[in-house]
Design an enzyme around this catalytic site. Structure first.
Site, PDB file in Angstrom:
ATOM      1  N   LYS A  22     -51.047  -3.404  -9.551  1.00 48.20           N
ATOM      2  CA  LYS A  22     -49.914  -4.092  -8.855  1.00 48.20           C
ATOM      3  C   LYS A  22     -48.699  -3.178  -9.243  1.00 48.20           C
ATOM      4  O   LYS A  22     -47.704  -2.789  -8.655  1.00 48.20           O
ATOM      5  CB  LYS A  22     -49.819  -5.517  -9.158  1.00 48.20           C
ATOM      6  CG  LYS A  22     -48.167  -6.140  -8.808  1.00 48.20           C
ATOM      7  CD  LYS A  22     -48.230  -7.652  -9.131  1.00 48.20           C
ATOM      8  CE  LYS A  22     -47.795  -7.855 -10.382  1.00 48.20           C
ATOM      9  NZ  LYS A  22     -46.388  -7.642 -10.858  1.00 48.20           N
ATOM     10  N   ASN A  23     -48.587  -3.055 -10.814  1.00 44.08           N
ATOM     11  CA  ASN A  23     -47.352  -2.511 -11.448  1.00 44.08           C
ATOM     12  C   ASN A  23     -47.355  -1.222 -11.363  1.00 44.08           C
ATOM     13  O   ASN A  23     -46.364  -0.426 -11.657  1.00 44.08           O
ATOM     14  CB  ASN A  23     -47.444  -3.078 -12.865  1.00 44.08           C
ATOM     15  CG  ASN A  23     -47.005  -4.469 -12.846  1.00 44.08           C
ATOM     16  OD1 ASN A  23     -46.672  -5.023 -11.933  1.00 44.08           O
ATOM     17  ND2 ASN A  23     -47.423  -5.123 -13.982  1.00 44.08           N
ATOM     18  N   CYS A 117     -35.995 -15.449 -14.219  1.00 45.59           N
ATOM     19  CA  CYS A 117     -37.240 -16.056 -13.344  1.00 45.59           C
ATOM     20  C   CYS A 117     -37.933 -16.922 -14.376  1.00 45.59           C
ATOM     21  O   CYS A 117     -37.293 -17.130 -15.580  1.00 45.59           O
ATOM     22  CB  CYS A 117     -38.131 -14.978 -13.029  1.00 45.59           C
ATOM     23  SG  CYS A 117     -38.954 -13.940 -14.240  1.00 45.59           S
ATOM     24  N   ARG A 122     -33.919 -11.718 -16.736  1.00 48.37           N
ATOM     25  CA  ARG A 122     -34.572 -10.316 -16.293  1.00 48.37           C
ATOM     26  C   ARG A 122     -33.132  -9.588 -16.216  1.00 48.37           C
ATOM     27  O   ARG A 122     -32.883  -9.008 -15.299  1.00 48.37           O
ATOM     28  CB  ARG A 122     -35.036 -10.414 -15.034  1.00 48.37           C
ATOM     29  CG  ARG A 122     -36.492 -11.282 -14.933  1.00 48.37           C
ATOM     30  CD  ARG A 122     -37.416 -10.907 -16.195  1.00 48.37           C
ATOM     31  NE  ARG A 122     -38.313  -9.730 -15.705  1.00 48.37           N
ATOM     32  CZ  ARG A 122     -39.355  -9.849 -15.160  1.00 48.37           C
ATOM     33  NH1 ARG A 122     -39.855 -10.985 -14.330  1.00 48.37           N
ATOM     34  NH2 ARG A 122     -40.227  -8.701 -14.934  1.00 48.37           N
ATOM     35  N   ASP A 305     -48.671  -9.167 -20.254  1.00 44.18           N
ATOM     36  CA  ASP A 305     -49.175  -9.754 -19.103  1.00 44.18           C
ATOM     37  C   ASP A 305     -50.691 -10.574 -19.332  1.00 44.18           C
ATOM     38  O   ASP A 305     -50.812 -11.187 -18.340  1.00 44.18           O
ATOM     39  CB  ASP A 305     -49.293  -8.830 -17.898  1.00 44.18           C
ATOM     40  CG  ASP A 305     -48.068  -8.433 -17.476  1.00 44.18           C
ATOM     41  OD1 ASP A 305     -47.848  -7.233 -16.742  1.00 44.18           O
ATOM     42  OD2 ASP A 305     -47.051  -8.906 -18.041  1.00 44.18           O
ATOM     43  N   ARG A 397     -49.658 -13.279  -5.676  1.00 42.70           N
ATOM     44  CA  ARG A 397     -48.577 -12.003  -6.077  1.00 42.70           C
ATOM     45  C   ARG A 397     -49.259 -10.965  -6.475  1.00 42.70           C
ATOM     46  O   ARG A 397     -48.940  -9.804  -6.330  1.00 42.70           O
ATOM     47  CB  ARG A 397     -47.385 -12.696  -6.890  1.00 42.70           C
ATOM     48  CG  ARG A 397     -46.430 -13.521  -6.049  1.00 42.70           C
ATOM     49  CD  ARG A 397     -45.064 -13.676  -6.960  1.00 42.70           C
ATOM     50  NE  ARG A 397     -44.785 -12.366  -7.573  1.00 42.70           N
ATOM     51  CZ  ARG A 397     -44.244 -12.351  -8.597  1.00 42.70           C
ATOM     52  NH1 ARG A 397     -43.714 -13.396  -9.338  1.00 42.70           N
ATOM     53  NH2 ARG A 397     -43.885 -10.990  -9.015  1.00 42.70           N
TER      54      ARG A 397
HETATM   55  C1  EPZ Z   1     -42.743  -4.900 -16.002  1.00 37.90           C
HETATM   56  O1  EPZ Z   1     -41.699  -5.779 -15.776  1.00 37.90           O
HETATM   57  C2  EPZ Z   1     -43.839  -5.222 -15.131  1.00 37.90           C
HETATM   58  N1  EPZ Z   1     -43.577  -5.687 -13.852  1.00 37.90           N
HETATM   59  C3  EPZ Z   1     -44.087  -6.741 -15.704  1.00 37.90           C
HETATM   60  O2  EPZ Z   1     -45.352  -7.289 -15.183  1.00 37.90           O
HETATM   61  C4  EPZ Z   1     -44.465  -6.568 -17.349  1.00 37.90           C
HETATM   62  O3  EPZ Z   1     -44.555  -7.950 -17.801  1.00 37.90           O
HETATM   63  C5  EPZ Z   1     -43.256  -5.742 -17.794  1.00 37.90           C
HETATM   64  O4  EPZ Z   1     -43.022  -4.573 -17.415  1.00 37.90           O
HETATM   65  C6  EPZ Z   1     -43.652  -5.680 -19.504  1.00 37.90           C
HETATM   66  O5  EPZ Z   1     -44.866  -4.866 -19.542  1.00 37.90           O
HETATM   67  C7  EPZ Z   1     -43.567  -4.598 -12.805  1.00 37.90           C
HETATM   68  O6  EPZ Z   1     -44.100  -3.426 -13.495  1.00 37.90           O
HETATM   69  C8  EPZ Z   1     -43.454  -4.624 -11.566  1.00 37.90           C
HETATM   70  P1  EPZ Z   1     -39.369  -4.387 -19.043  1.00 37.90           P
HETATM   71  P2  EPZ Z   1     -40.272  -5.061 -16.121  1.00 37.90           P
HETATM   72  O7  EPZ Z   1     -38.122  -3.743 -18.389  1.00 37.90           O
HETATM   73  O8  EPZ Z   1     -40.108  -3.762 -15.928  1.00 37.90           O
HETATM   74  C9  EPZ Z   1     -35.870  -6.552 -21.275  1.00 37.90           C
HETATM   75  C10 EPZ Z   1     -46.705  -9.073 -14.166  1.00 37.90           C
HETATM   76  O9  EPZ Z   1     -47.000 -10.084 -14.424  1.00 37.90           O
HETATM   77  N2  EPZ Z   1     -34.979  -5.682 -20.475  1.00 37.90           N
HETATM   78  O10 EPZ Z   1     -40.252  -3.528 -19.651  1.00 37.90           O
HETATM   79  O11 EPZ Z   1     -39.196  -6.105 -15.706  1.00 37.90           O
HETATM   80  C11 EPZ Z   1     -36.554  -7.714 -20.470  1.00 37.90           C
HETATM   81  O12 EPZ Z   1     -35.695  -8.716 -20.546  1.00 37.90           O
HETATM   82  C12 EPZ Z   1     -45.070  -8.783 -14.418  1.00 37.90           C
HETATM   83  O13 EPZ Z   1     -47.241  -8.232 -13.505  1.00 37.90           O
HETATM   84  C13 EPZ Z   1     -33.707  -5.543 -21.027  1.00 37.90           C
HETATM   85  O14 EPZ Z   1     -33.155  -6.334 -21.896  1.00 37.90           O
HETATM   86  O15 EPZ Z   1     -40.277  -5.409 -17.961  1.00 37.90           O
HETATM   87  C14 EPZ Z   1     -37.771  -7.954 -21.193  1.00 37.90           C
HETATM   88  O16 EPZ Z   1     -37.491  -8.738 -22.381  1.00 37.90           O
HETATM   89  C15 EPZ Z   1     -44.360  -9.700 -15.234  1.00 37.90           C
HETATM   90  N3  EPZ Z   1     -32.834  -4.843 -20.252  1.00 37.90           N
HETATM   91  C16 EPZ Z   1     -38.137  -6.431 -21.791  1.00 37.90           C
HETATM   92  O17 EPZ Z   1     -37.085  -5.889 -21.871  1.00 37.90           O
HETATM   93  C17 EPZ Z   1     -33.319  -4.143 -19.033  1.00 37.90           C
HETATM   94  O18 EPZ Z   1     -32.493  -3.455 -18.240  1.00 37.90           O
HETATM   95  C18 EPZ Z   1     -39.352  -5.859 -21.226  1.00 37.90           C
HETATM   96  O19 EPZ Z   1     -38.828  -5.776 -19.847  1.00 37.90           O
HETATM   97  C19 EPZ Z   1     -34.554  -4.225 -18.766  1.00 37.90           C
HETATM   98  C20 EPZ Z   1     -35.679  -4.981 -19.562  1.00 37.90           C
END
Ligand code: EPZ
Length: 416
Positions: A22-23, A117, A122, A305, A397
């Site tokens: 998915k990711n 969420c 996020r 995850d 999802r």
């Molecule tokens: C991706 O989300 C995945 N989703 C998530 O999978 C996964 O849990 C996550 O990466 C971590 O591996 C997709 O790929 C569609 P991040 P993403 O940006 O990109 C903070 C699932 O269950 N952050 O690496 O949103 C954020 O708040 C989903 O399949 C900032 O502070 O993850 C979080 O604490 C859930 N500022 C941390 O970084 C930003 O601009 C990790 O977020 C962006 C992120």
């Protein structure tokens, strides 16, 4: 609202393969926007609701999208809008990584703020800072984010945190920017490597994915390609844990075991015997025992995850386990639901303390997010009696026909 009814107590036995990640699918569908005149063909696409939402969003922008039998054909030659409707943004936060491609293609993009969420706020500050570094003018006002750029120019970008989505957004924007972009402290997840390979298949020049430094040389335009998505390591890990929690056996085929190194190491620490070949992993048994400390980390660390699924496993492992969720602020919503099944868990901040119990006992619970829902299925498979899981739209999802896969292994689970 659909629900799953699970009868616990059956050992899972058999073999499975898993669909595309998915990711990887979601960012790669977004990246197809960068190809302005030809069809892009994607294989091994999972039939999951997040993919259909992304297809709906792309169609709302003017793209042609045809899906059938785990294959997607996309043509984004005519984009008639640069605005993603609010209700579509709300359906899937991760559509924020359409900003990069739309900015690169149209020079303008307008999205609503993805907002928090169930696993925490996020924020998208890293996305926006990176796009500004590439020359975009970004404005955030009354819930909208607009970015515009007459042209994007390569830049040196350092990510304060190795954000997966920010890394992907910036890779895509930089692919058509003028000149060279270097992204340091980039995320190293396998899905980033998949996106790099897809972009390069369309004629981009991206190097370094899988390491903390990405180097992108902008090109004029990107052309058609046919690409196969990597297998979903999170779905694979979920199924391994489903077999383990029931004391069963499972051969998972056509996967990339190295993507699950941290998961396999922790499952072995929890007493599970696992055999690996270059494209399969096999659970061959083992008595569950507690894991002293598990901390979720960016790849190649233990994936956030799979934190909820492995917590379900540890609720019936002998002894005391500790799980620290270091990626998301609020990713313990499944704890309350697991405790309704008689699990013994306490939470302090970002740490959960689990004391293994002999048996869980089935009752009515609800999925609070995608992976929490998966954890409840695992708990239901091991629990005494019947477990009813509500709000399973969350599970759909990210898992294609999970009940069919588990039924194939002998699980008593049905969708009603
Ligand atoms: C991706 O989300 C995945 N989703 C998530 O999978 C996964 O849990 C996550 O990466 C971590 O591996 C997709 O790929 C569609 P991040 P993403 O940006 O990109 C903070 C699932 O269950 N952050 O690496 O949103 C954020 O708040 C989903 O399949 C900032 O502070 O993850 C979080 O604490 C859930 N500022 C941390 O970084 C930003 O601009 C990790 O977020 C962006 C992120």
């Amino acid at each position: 609202m659909k629900k799953f009814v699970v009868e616990g107590g059956n050992k899972l036995e058999g073999s499975l393969s898993v669909k595309g990640a998915k990711n990887s699918t979601l960012p790669i569908m977004a990246a197809s926007v960068l190809c302005s005149e030809d069809w892009v063909e994607l294989h091994n696409i999972p039939d999951i609701s997040d993919m259909h939402v992304m297809a709906k969003i792309l169609k709302s922008l003017g793209a042609k999208v045809i899906y059938n039998e785990n294959r997607l054909n996309l043509k984004v030659d005519a984009l008639h809008s640069c605005t993603i409707a609010d209700e579509l943004m709300r359906e899937m936060r991760s559509s924020i990584f359409l900003m990069g491609p739309l900015l690169a293609r149209l020079g303008e993009v307008k999205v609503t703020y993805p907002g928090g969420c169930s696993i925490g706020p996020r924020p998208v500050d890293l996305h926006l800072k990176g796009l500004e570094a590439l020359g975009a003018k970004v404005r955030e006002e009354n819930g909208f984010i607009t970015a515009s750029a007459s042209s994007l120019a390569g830049a040196k970008i350092h990510l304060d945190y190795p954000s997966v989505g920010a890394t992907e957004n910036l890779m895509m924007a930089a692919a058509l920017a003028k000149g060279k972009t270097v992204i340091s402290n980039a995320a190293k997840e396998p899905e980033i490597v998949d996106l790099q390979n897809f972009l390069n298949a369309m004629g981009a020049n991206v190097r370094g994915a899988g390491t903390e430094t990405l180097r992108i040389l902008g090109v004029q335009k990107l052309g058609k390609c046919s690409y196969r998505i990597i297998p979903d390591r999170i779905v694979a890990g979920t199924y391994l844990m489903a077999a383990a929690i029931t004391g069963g056996r499972l051969l998972l085929k056509e996967i990339i075991p190295v993507h699950l190194d941290a998961v396999v190491a922790k499952m072995k620490e929890a007493g599970i015997e696992i055999r690996a070949t270059e494209d399969s992993l096999e659970i061959i048994g083992g008595k569950l025992k507690a894991v002293e400390t598990l901390r979720t980390l960016p790849y190649p660390g233990f994936p956030t995850d799979l934190q909820a699924p492995i917590m379900a496993l540890l609720t019936v492992a002998d002894g005391h386990s500790k799980i620290m969720e270091s990626i998301f602020e609020n990713r313990f919503k499944h704890v309350t639901e697991l405790k309704r099944l008689n699990a013994n868990i306490s939470v302090e901040g970002r740490t959960a303390f689990i004391k293994g119990v002999k048996r869980l006992s089935g009752t009515e619970v609800e999925a609070t997010d995608l992976r929490a829902g998966a954890a409840l299925i695992l708990a239901g498979l091991a629990a005494e009696g019947t477990t009813v899981i509500n709000k399973i739209n969350h599970i759909d999802r990210g898992y294609e026909n999970i009940e069919h896969d588990l039924q194939q292994l002998g699980a008593k689970i049905k969708r009603i």
